[in-house]
Write an enzyme that holds these catalytic residues in place. Structure first.
Site, PDB file in Angstrom:
ATOM      1  CG  HIS A   1      -2.280  -0.555   0.929  1.00 56.10           C
ATOM      2  ND1 HIS A   1      -3.052  -1.164   1.874  1.00 56.10           N
ATOM      3  CD2 HIS A   1      -2.992  -0.594  -0.220  1.00 56.10           C
ATOM      4  CE1 HIS A   1      -4.197  -1.536   1.326  1.00 56.10           C
ATOM      5  NE2 HIS A   1      -4.179  -1.205   0.061  1.00 56.10           N
TER       6      HIS A   1
ATOM      7  NE  ARG B   1      -2.933  -3.677 -13.725  1.00 66.58           N
ATOM      8  CZ  ARG B   1      -2.410  -2.464 -13.933  1.00 66.58           C
ATOM      9  NH1 ARG B   1      -3.168  -1.384 -13.724  1.00 66.58           N
ATOM     10  NH2 ARG B   1      -1.173  -2.327 -14.345  1.00 66.58           N
TER      11      ARG B   1
ATOM     12  NE  ARG C   1      -5.237  -8.331 -16.515  1.00 62.36           N
ATOM     13  CZ  ARG C   1      -4.258  -7.938 -15.694  1.00 62.36           C
ATOM     14  NH1 ARG C   1      -3.003  -7.993 -16.116  1.00 62.36           N
ATOM     15  NH2 ARG C   1      -4.513  -7.457 -14.497  1.00 62.36           N
TER      16      ARG C   1
ATOM     17  CD  GLU D   1       0.133 -12.383 -18.036  1.00 63.06           C
ATOM     18  OE1 GLU D   1       0.502 -11.679 -17.084  1.00 63.06           O
ATOM     19  OE2 GLU D   1      -1.056 -12.532 -18.359  1.00 63.06           O
TER      20      GLU D   1
ATOM     21  CG  ASN E   1       5.182  -5.457 -14.468  1.00 63.12           C
ATOM     22  OD1 ASN E   1       6.036  -4.824 -15.061  1.00 63.12           O
ATOM     23  ND2 ASN E   1       4.142  -4.874 -13.894  1.00 63.12           N
ATOM     24  CG  ASP E   2       3.163 -11.778 -14.134  1.00 61.41           C
ATOM     25  OD1 ASP E   2       3.797 -11.726 -13.060  1.00 61.41           O
ATOM     26  OD2 ASP E   2       1.926 -11.810 -14.176  1.00 61.41           O
TER      27      ASP E   2
ATOM     28  NE  ARG F   1       5.448  -8.772 -11.067  1.00 59.47           N
ATOM     29  CZ  ARG F   1       4.419  -7.978 -10.900  1.00 59.47           C
ATOM     30  NH1 ARG F   1       4.596  -6.731 -10.560  1.00 59.47           N
ATOM     31  NH2 ARG F   1       3.199  -8.430 -11.087  1.00 59.47           N
TER      32      ARG F   1
ATOM     33  CB  CYS G   1       0.097  -3.623 -20.878  1.00 61.60           C
ATOM     34  SG  CYS G   1       0.109  -5.410 -20.707  1.00 61.60           S
TER      35      CYS G   1
END
Length: 944
Positions: free
Chosen positions: A571, A678, A714, A807, A830-831, A841, A878
């Protein structure tokens, strides 16, 4: 810990008496290079203090603390005396395990041996062994230590059926490393069995790494469901656990109403009417052989059998008259022993043993300091090396941006408090006042954060403070003799651990919110104020930050955030991005060696910090900051212009969104559309799967705000780090490689169908692009695409583009087989990076190495683009790499057609592309592909 090898064993020794045996042992240690000749006197001095006979024919001679100066290197020598040696306490010894230790390592060997010796007849086997390997096997057998302790208790779980409680308990065992995925799979296939008194049992043997028993109780218990027992293991290793289950079945009271301490007591066999007493162990080296022998002697003098267990340990009580079992507790200084007895005279017997323990059991003892009160179970830590000055330190890029300012190192004040108190009513009242005070503080912060991203998070914190179950758990602990501080923190810690066990990294980071709330109340109880930042500009440096810490920030002064712990999904990182503050997290313990006032560079673009930058670096940095400021101003003015290179090549720059409410903001910032919506936010905001009308209403917000611009939606991407309460999944050993994304959606086609129907219906003739996540090959895509085709026919919807998110390395490698059938690819860097490099990560030590500019990742992107373009398909990016200034020219040169980034970054990404020539970008891409590491790529790009 000391280890034993066959070379350390000498068979067939002979000695006329115990002194001659010790002399022989001393010679063996000296010959092995472990000690000097003077160490023998240390062995003799130890025997003068107390016999080192452990029992069952084994003695463990070792020197005194004063003789450690004669130890050259830590080691063991084992001498076997088949004929035996009579020791000075008249015990018959057949095996000497002689120890030379430079610290207290011999205590680990001692505890190990006490467990080994529990097997009947083992001493005789040792005496009669005719080869080293046999004797080594006997002494080295690692006994399976059953686990049933505070960590395996899950109290007042918000669940109402036995299967859910069973899976929650199993998940806790897996998080503790006791079981592996096959265990969970075995439980999924069975139903809990009633064992009486409202208790239910599940038991499996597959995938067990350590025998264990977890107990889960429901928040609302009744006579039909009082709790679920989850047993892992089989054979004699589980015998202690079966005995603990029997203890529960003989109890007349509901276990769901018991506190953690009460439940541990019942598991240990303590009756509700038993006399118990807790006493702190003060001996410097814990409950080793000499004080343990004294304890046993006192226990044998009592008229009743006494039981002993560790409050901080498992729920196994041992007989206080068994030397090996008492030593096997492994009690250390500062830990609490629980003495219990039942029957007439129990109080006197318990008090007698407690008094002996308090007096030191024959050793001189000193009182515990306040530090020992709270950290009795902590292990010593190694000194932390300071950070190098004027040197980039790689970590996790949590929020983009660049800043330099003096560090304000926020070291949390040490909260010192007593662990116990004898006025429970007053302690409960103190806790109530501290909670009320914390609630008021949070309400003030919520008002300050109104309209921002911090408000909802802080509202959740305030809701946590209203949790009656949390209050009651603390009050129960306080009424057992804990102070308000200790009771509150134990309740917080237990609840946080339960949350951490329910899912994976994302929820583990959310458990930090609960501890953030807990610390606020704890600080109020201790009357300690949080440190105050300076009045001038600063970089906030901390071990970790809770959402309330970030919400209190004065954004006029703070220039950036750096933390030792944390991940990009915490957060605090989310709020830093929302506030537009550069942030780098996961730097490591060394970060806290910084002194306040030291200048620190925070580079949220590259994920690094530079402590005390030198003059030359400072000059380059100031130049870069000036350029960045000018670039931001020009980028904002030109945000609605297309992203075209200087040689006329145009690409789209779209926005990544996690909520349709932010669509107007993305359009205002110049986004050419939404490149990634998302959609799981809709599902995670409801207690059950949202229906068609609910989803249509949400998607309408995005389509209306886009006003004809394209939307890439997505489909539901949950599982792994994003679970749904109404879609329970078994705990997985590695959920990032498990049931998630499209493979999970295809197991519940009715949910996927509702989502697709809502998207197709609401889109109408407006441009919609549907993207499936985590597709590994053509078969998965075809299964999902078939559902789209069927629904289009049913509702007479216009044709839409359907693509996949690249990904998983397999989908990039198979792009040539996917490209003929898909309409587009969107690469989730990222993935793709973490799967390609096998680096989580969010890993605290390795995350800095999870760099999307690694040549292996770039080659997969290149393969994807080539396959797509050969079939006339477009490719988007993305992931976070799409907004990395160093990566943008490389991606452009590889042929990427669309960049989808956070809406704040849209103007800057567009501006960056406008300053590039496609021909130069292609050259940079080829240069990057020729490198061996991500660091090499960045070095080459920086010098280009």
């Amino acid at each position: 810990m000391l280890t034993l090898t066959a070379d350390d064993i000498r068979l067939g020794c002979r000695a006329a008496n115990w002194r001659e045996a010790l002399a022989l042992a001393g010679e063996e240690l000296e010959a092995a290079g472990r000690t000097t000749p003077e160490y023998l006197q240390g062995l003799l001095d130890r025997e003068a203090q107390s016999s080192t006979v452990l029992g069952n024919g084994i003695a463990i001679p070792h020197g005194t603390p004063e003789s450690r100066e004669h130890v050259r290197s830590t080691g063991i020598r084992v001498l076997q005396f088949p004929d035996g040696v009579t020791w000075h306490d008249d015990a018959r010894v057949h095996v000497l395990v002689t120890i030379a230790a430079q610290s207290d390592e011999h205590l680990d060997i001692l505890r190990h041996l006490t467990r080994v010796l529990d097997k009947p007849g083992l001493a005789q086997q040792l005496a009669e062994a005719t080869d080293r390997d046999t004797l080594l096997a006997c002494l080295s057998r690692t006994p399976a230590t059953p686990k049933c302790d505070r960590d395996t208790l899950l109290l007042k779980v918000p669940a109402s059926d036995t299967r859910e409680l069973a899976l929650t308990a199993a998940a806790r065992l897996q998080s503790l490393g006791c079981v592996e995925p096959p265990f969970i799979a075995s439980l999924v296939a069975q139903s809990p069995q009633a064992v009486g008194r409202g208790l239910w049992l599940v038991h499996a043997t597959d995938g067990v790494t350590q025998p264990a028993l977890a107990v889960a109780t429901p928040a609302k218990a009744d006579s039909a469901l009082d709790g679920v027992l989850c047993l892992a293991g089989q054979g004699e290793d589980t015998q202690p656990l079966l005995e603990q289950i029997d203890h529960l079945l003989t109890q007349p009271e509901s276990i769901a109403r018991l506190s953690a301490d009460e439940l541990l007591a019942r598991l240990a066999g303590e009756q509700a009417n038993a006399v118990t007493r807790q006493v702190r162990l003060l001996n410097a080296h814990g409950l080793h052989a000499r004080p343990a022998k004294q304890l046993v002697q006192v226990a044998r003098q009592q008229s009743l059998p006494l039981q002993l267990r560790l409050l901080e340990g498992d729920a196994q009580a041992v007989s206080a008259t068994s030397l090996t079992r008492v030593i096997g507790l492994g009690a250390r200084r500062g830990q609490t022993l629980v003495i219990s007895a039942a029957g007439e005279g129990a109080q006197a017997a318990v008090d007698a043993l407690a008094q002996a323990i308090e007096s030191g059991l024959g050793e001189a003892v000193t009182p515990l300091r306040a530090h020992d009160e709270r950290k009795a179970t902590d292990t010593p830590t190694q000194p932390v090396e300071p950070l190098e000055t004027d040197t980039p330190i790689k970590a996790v890029a949590a929020s983009p941006g660049l800043a330099v300012a003096p560090a304000f190192v926020m070291r949390l004040p040490e909260l010192t408090y007593a662990a116990t108190a004898n006025d429970p009513d007053n302690q409960c009242e103190r806790l109530n006042r501290a909670i009320d005070e914390a609630f008021g503080q949070l309400e003030a912060l919520i008002r300050q954060a109104e309209g921002g991203e911090a408000g909802p998070i802080l509202a959740v914190h305030a809701e946590m403070l209203r949790d009656d179950d949390l209050h009651q758990a603390a009050f129960d602990i306080i009424r057992e003799g804990a102070s308000a501080e200790a009771g509150w923190w134990q309740a917080i810690d237990t609840a946080a651990k339960a949350q951490e066990a329910l899912a994976d990294r994302l929820l583990a980071e959310r458990a930090a919110d609960l501890r953030d709330v807990g610390r606020r109340v704890l600080a109020n109880l201790c009357g300690v104020a949080m440190p105050t930042p300076p009045d001038e500009a600063y970089i906030l440096v901390a071990d970790d930050l809770g959402p309330s810490d970030v919400a209190r920030l004065d954004t006029q002064r703070v220039r950036g955030l750096v933390t030792a712990k944390g991940g990009a999904t915490a957060h605090s990182a989310i709020l830093a991005r929302a506030l537009g503050l550069p942030a780098v997290v996961g730097v490591g313990e060394r970060l806290l060696t910084l002194d306040s006032g030291t200048d620190v560079v925070v580079d949220g673009e590259r994920g690094c910090i530079v402590p005390a930058p030198g003059a030359e670096r400072r000059r380059r940095l100031n130049q870069r900051l000036e350029q960045l400021e000018q670039l931001q101003a020009r980028a904002h003015e030109a945000r609605h212009e297309p992203a075209s290179t200087v040689d006329g090549h145009q690409v789209e720059v779209c926005a990544n969104l996690g909520n349709t409410a932010h669509t107007p903001e993305a359009v205002e910032r110049g986004a050419d559309g939404v490149g990634l919506l998302r959609t799981e936010f809709i599902f995670m905001a409801h207690s059950e799967a949202p229906d068609l009308a609910t989803q249509r209403a949400e998607y309408a917000k995005a389509f209306d705000a886009l006003d004809g611009l394209p939307l890439v939606a997505r489909t539901l991407d949950v599982g792994g780090d994003k679970p749904l309460d109404y879609w329970p999944l078994p705990e997985e050993d590695n959920p990032f490689l498990g049931l998630r994304g499209i493979r999970l959606s295809l197991t519940r086609p009715e949910i996927l169908e509702t989502q697709l129907r809502a998207l197709l219906t609401e889109a109408g003739s407006r441009p919609l692009r549907i993207m499936f996540p985590m597709v590994k090959d053509l078969a998965e895509f075809r299964a999902a695409k078939a559902l789209v085709d069927r629904l289009r026919e049913e509702i007479d919807a216009p044709d839409v583009q359907v693509g996949v998110m690249i990904e998983i390395p397999s989908s990039a490698l198979l792009a040539p087989t996917l490209a003929p059938e898909v309409d587009f690819f969107s690469i989730g860097t990222n993935d793709l990076t973490q799967y390609t490099l096998a680096i989580d990560r969010g890993h605290p030590q390795l995350s800095a190495e999870s760099d999307g500019l690694h040549p292996a990742v770039l080659r997969l992107i290149q393969m994807t683009v080539q396959a797509a373009h050969e079939h006339g398909r477009w490719v988007g990016i993305c992931g976070e790499l799409g907004s990395d200034p160093q990566a943008i020219p490389v991606l452009l040169g590889l042929g990427v057609d669309e960049f989808s980034v956070t809406s704040r970054r849209v103007p800057l990404v567009k501006a960056c592309i406008r300053n590039l020539a496609l021909s130069d970008a292609k050259s940079l891409a080829q240069l990057a592909l020729q490198q061996a590491t991500a660091s090499d790529v960045r070095d080459k790009l920086e010098g280009a």
